[in-house]
Scaffold this motif. Structure first.
Motif: not given
Ligand code: SAM
Length: 395
Positions: A281-284, A287-288, A308-310
């Motif tokens: 799951x990603x949101x606008x 960054x991947x 990176x955030x999760x």
């Protein structure tokens, strides 16, 4: 919805269909692609000078040889390891150019040429650019065939990567877990999730704009092991199902050829889809971090996607996806007594006549005389002989 091809096969044509003559069908796809032909015609026209010597590696139907002759090449060495060489020979003869071409059956790495050439041509630009042996073929041809001031076409391959949300791509990667597949075979999902798949991506299936992954200058030697990373900027909320990869290549100065799903003037060649284990799951605005590693000579490809955030991370490779590799079977049982397959035995018969004195004609006649039932017809025996001699012998 995307239409899908199968993963892992050698052909690139998106319009390739099963038929009685799959090789002809495949090459029809190349010859009947007007954009591809126009790009090669322009690049060959801008590079080949009257009288030039040209080597066409993997000439197939000979269509790039034909374009070179039309551009006034003095002589073309048309090399192919398949039966398509006969199609090339016949087609070029029908245009009245036969006397300016040497048709050479065999793997280009095993072929010797009587002179160095001004131009080397090779359309082994795979779905993901580097994944159809172009680096190895060109490295060898630059070293052994090309003049020091010679030119290679294509000259540069740029690799592009994007995050993909596509139920159709996902369905291809997950096909071994289909309810229709008997439970005994569902374990093969692991292989499919660790395989590269050929797909026709649509613009709406891209969750991020394509990132520039890397550039391969085909004039230069490349390392055996390639590794790239890219940041993919997610543009809309959604689910990442995997990575999409394709190429944008420079054939010659000012002439480009791409299979980008975003390009209206793309050639008829699929892109690659590299699946991940589970939808992400990603949101606008997310960054991947994506990485691609490759050992092209061994057809090994690895890919990873990290948030990176999760801290979420998926890592896959065709190495993990390999099942029943033949050398595993051999190594896992050192006591096994190997017997040659029927094809290997037939190959050994042909090669047993290569004693350094017999010509191709002598060998063909000897095989027909001594082994008339090697294949159902004399024509098939002759074709097999030519194929074995092309693949397994040197000039
Ligand atoms: C993608 S097709 C390109 C055909 C042709 N150059 C064209 O532009 O239409 C690649 C061809 O290269 C041949 N091939 C693959 N590996 C080869 C090798 N190592 N040496 C010679 N031919 C090879 C295949 O049999 C096939 O005919």
């Amino acid at each position: 919805m995307s239409t899908m091809g199968c993963s892992g096969s050698g052909h690139f044509s998106a319009r390739h269909h099963a038929s009685q003559n799959p090789a002809l069908e495949e090459h029809w796809g190349y010859v009947a692609d007007p954009i591809r032909l126009e790009r090669f015609r322009r690049s060959i026209g801008s590079v080949v000078r009257p009288g030039d010597r040209v080597a066409d590696l993997g000439c197939g139907s000979g269509v790039l040889t034909l374009l070179s002759l039309q551009a006034a090449a003095g002589h073309v060495y048309a090399i192919d390891n398949s039966r398509m060489l006969a199609v090339a020979r016949e087609s070029i003869a029908r245009c009245g150019f036969g006397d300016r071409v040497s048709f050479i059956q065999g793997r280009s790495q095993k072929v010797e040429l009587p002179e160095r050439v001004d131009v080397v041509l090779c359309d082994h630009v795979g779905w993901f650019g580097f994944d159809y042996d172009i680096l190895a073929l060109l490295a060898d041809a630059r070293r052994r065939f090309l003049k020091s001031d010679g030119v290679v076409i294509p000259s540069v391959i740029e690799l592009k990567l994007a995050a993909v949300e596509s139920e159709a791509c996902r369905a291809v990667a997950e096909r071994w877990s289909d309810a229709d597949v008997p439970a005994a075979y569902r374990w093969l999902r692991h292989s499919s999730i660790n395989s590269k798949h050929s797909v026709d991506l649509e613009t709406r299936e891209l969750l991020s704009p394509p990132a520039d992954l890397g550039t391969l200058a085909l004039r230069d030697d490349q390392p055996d092991y390639l590794s790239w990373s890219a940041q993919l900027r997610v543009e809309r909320d959604g689910e990442v199902h995997g990575l999409g990869g394709w190429f944008d290549c420079e054939l010659a100065a000012g002439v480009r050829m791409t299979n980008s799903p975003l390009a209206t003037d793309r050639i008829d060649r699929p892109q690659v889809f590299l699946p991940i284990e589970a939808p992400l799951r990603v949101t606008a605005g997310d960054s991947l971090n994506a990485t691609i590693t490759a050992r092209p000579a061994d057809h090994l490809l690895g890919w990873s996607v990290a948030v990176p955030t999760t801290g979420q991370r998926f890592s896959h490779s065709t190495w993990q996806g390999m099942v029943l590799a033949s050398d595993d079977l051999v190594r896992s049982n050192p006591d096994r007594v190997p017997r040659p397959s029927a094809e290997a035995a037939a190959r050994a018969v042909v090669l047993s006549y290569c004693d350094g004195t017999r010509s191709v004609r002598d060998i063909e006649q000897a095989v027909l005389r001594d082994h008339p039932s090697l294949f159902p017809s004399r024509q098939e025996i002759s074709l097999f002989v030519v194929q074995v001699l092309g693949r397994d012998t040197v000039l």
